[in-house]
Design an enzyme around this catalytic site. Structure first.
Site, mmCIF file in Angstrom:
data_model
loop_
_atom_site.group_PDB
_atom_site.id
_atom_site.type_symbol
_atom_site.label_atom_id
_atom_site.label_comp_id
_atom_site.label_asym_id
_atom_site.label_seq_id
_atom_site.Cartn_x
_atom_site.Cartn_y
_atom_site.Cartn_z
ATOM 1 N N ILE A 108 0.838 -1.200 0.000
ATOM 2 C CA ILE A 108 0.000 0.000 0.000
ATOM 3 C C ILE A 108 0.874 1.251 0.000
ATOM 4 O O ILE A 108 1.811 1.371 0.794
ATOM 5 C CB ILE A 108 -0.911 0.044 1.246
ATOM 6 C CG1 ILE A 108 -1.623 -1.291 1.463
ATOM 7 C CG2 ILE A 108 -1.921 1.192 1.116
ATOM 8 C CD1 ILE A 108 -2.588 -1.669 0.378
ATOM 9 N N CYS A 109 0.570 2.169 -0.906
ATOM 10 C CA CYS A 109 1.174 3.506 -0.860
ATOM 11 C C CYS A 109 0.069 4.517 -1.133
ATOM 12 O O CYS A 109 -1.111 4.210 -0.931
ATOM 13 C CB CYS A 109 2.339 3.627 -1.836
ATOM 14 S SG CYS A 109 1.946 3.382 -3.585
ATOM 15 N N GLY A 110 0.415 5.703 -1.577
ATOM 16 C CA GLY A 110 -0.614 6.709 -1.812
ATOM 17 C C GLY A 110 -1.562 6.334 -2.928
ATOM 18 O O GLY A 110 -2.785 6.455 -2.808
#
Length: 207
Positions: free
Chosen positions: A91-93
């Site tokens: 998960i990132c932005g």
């Protein structure tokens, strides 16, 4: 390490006719932009019977607390390529940076997916090892649902999609050092396509 759920109950009796669902050695990870969702997904996955073990790659000693998405994506990809893990959820932005980073590791296929159909096809059509999502793009409940769904799919090596995967892996193994001078067999010759008016083809002499 988040959890290791392997127990003696995992051993199936030889005379059992039921087929046990696959159990995955799963990685999870995030940068700071995805940390909140990662924490919730880690809790969900630690209680999922399909997960044999769960390791948070963004909390390993090699990485600082402010690890970038590129570090996390590459580390997860390397672990999968070595055979230390089966799949990863990162998960990132937006999910994009994680996917790009993991895909840089030869032999690893990663994709960002924010809907059920894409999640399904990422496995059934593309045999992806890594699912990435963006905390700034989708809601938490959808992310939780997609993570659960993704673990429910298994690639069929006898499907027609296997030939496409073979082309990808073959390119990585044989044509990865292509110098751009000779088009690999079976590829489309981009040199035969004229660029739009006013656009100079790369390598073409200037006037």
């Amino acid at each position: 390490m988040v959890s290791d759920q392997t127990t003696s109950d995992d051993v199936t009796s030889e005379d059992s006719t039921s087929t046990a669902p696959p159990r995955y050695r799963l990685l999870i990870g995030s940068d700071s932009a995805g940390a909140d969702y990662k924490a919730v997904l880690a809790d969900d996955l630690s209680r999922d019977e399909r997960v044999a073990s769960l390791v948070d790659v963004s909390s390993l000693n090699e990485l600082a607390d402010d690890a970038s998405y590129s570090q996390v994506g590459i580390l997860a990809g390397q672990a999968i390529a070595r055979g230390d893990a089966d799949r990863a959820i990162l998960i990132c932005g937006t999910g994009i940076g994680m996917a790009i980073s993991a895909n840089k590791v030869p032999g690893v296929r990663a994709t960002v997916a924010h809907d059920s159909f894409s999640v399904e096809r990422s496995i059934l059509s593309n045999d992806c090892h890594v699912l990435t999502m963006g905390q700034r793009v989708i809601g938490l409940e959808l992310a939780r649902r997609l993570a659960r769904e993704w673990l429910g799919y298994e690639f069929d090596p006898a499907s027609h999609s296997a030939a496409n995967i073979d082309i990808i892996t073959g390119f990585e193994g044989e044509d990865a050092a292509w110098d751009g001078q000779e088009v690999p067999t079976g590829s489309i010759d981009a040199g035969a396509v004229e660029p739009p008016h006013g656009v100079r083809r790369a390598g073409a002499p200037t006037t």
